[in-house]
Design a protein around this motif. Sequence first.
Motif: not given
Length: 375
Positions: A199-221
């Motif tokens: 991960e980035l250091r908390p001090q640098l991470l805080d400077r980003f406006g937003m933080h999006a988490e993405i996950r692999t799509v699980k639904e087969p369809a």
Amino acid sequence: MSPTALAARRVVFPFTAIVGQEEMKLALLLNVIDPKIGGVMIMGDRGTGKSTTIRALADLLPEIKVVADDPFNSHPGDPDLMSDAVRQQLEQQAEIRVTKKKVSMVDLPLGATEDRVCGTIDIEKALSEGVKAFEPGLLAKANRGILYVDEVNLLDDHLVDVLLDSAASGWNTVEREGISIRHPARFVLVGSGNPEEGELRPQLLDRFGMHAEIRTVKEPALRVQIVEQRAEFDQYPQQFLEKYQPQQQALQQQIVSAQELLPSVAMDYDLRVKISEVCSELDVDGLRGDIVTNRAAKALAAFESHTEVTVDDIRRVMTLCLRHRLRKDPLESIDSGYKVEKTFNRVFGIETNSIEASEKTAQANGIGQTSGRFR
């Protein structure tokens, strides 16, 4: 756009065809509507379409007016977005040629040096000819565009600091041997990475406006739908682009309308107080969390074509704006959003059950699971 014009363009996967990853898409769109939000950090599994989505967004955006032959993409009418040379021409009432160009999307390679990023000053030429000989870097090219750093968590901390400083101030200053040159560098900073690689250091991470988490799509369809779409795009790119052109144009117009509406969007004082109350209860350091949440909620209201921010607007952006500001220890993992949602519900007096019910309704309508929201 005509089929001939489509054929002449570089082929990029359409933004409106991307399935899922609503959190990432929303964060990117809001930053385009209001670049002052401060950029997006996208963390998630590899192979989830991070780079594809960012390139698709840059391709979607409408052309912008720039001063012809200017290396900084200077705005012909906004002094904050024009270089000193263009401003001098305006003061001297010289004629300025204006042209249109696509929004630039600049990829920052991991091995880039500071000179490559910021630009360099040719000292010999400056001393011998008495001119400020400046070789623009990637920040100059990124002005009024998107600067994308893949694997930003592997980039040297000093370079990340330089990028964040420029993104926050809107200017890049290069100083060497007593010679100083500055130019506008207002861009949407997008960083992506895989948390398994650090991960980035908390001090640098805080400077980003937003933080999006993405996950692999699980639904087969949905996985099958993504695979089939990609195969169709690779085999018949022009036909695929033409099929999604109406949705692309509709979303492009929605973004333009939101940018125009944004200055007139208002937020009730009580809602602003509650946003700060949530930040205070979560023990968020500094005031960046409050500022970004306010801006993002207004941008979402503009995107949804209303001039008053609602509680739902705040709910939809708050996790994106605050989750990465809760980590005090570099060894801690980033909150998935549970703490933010729980505190938000308590401060705003919302029943958790009603939130879950509305989420289930949204999923039943395809929102949050497919790209229906942006089509």
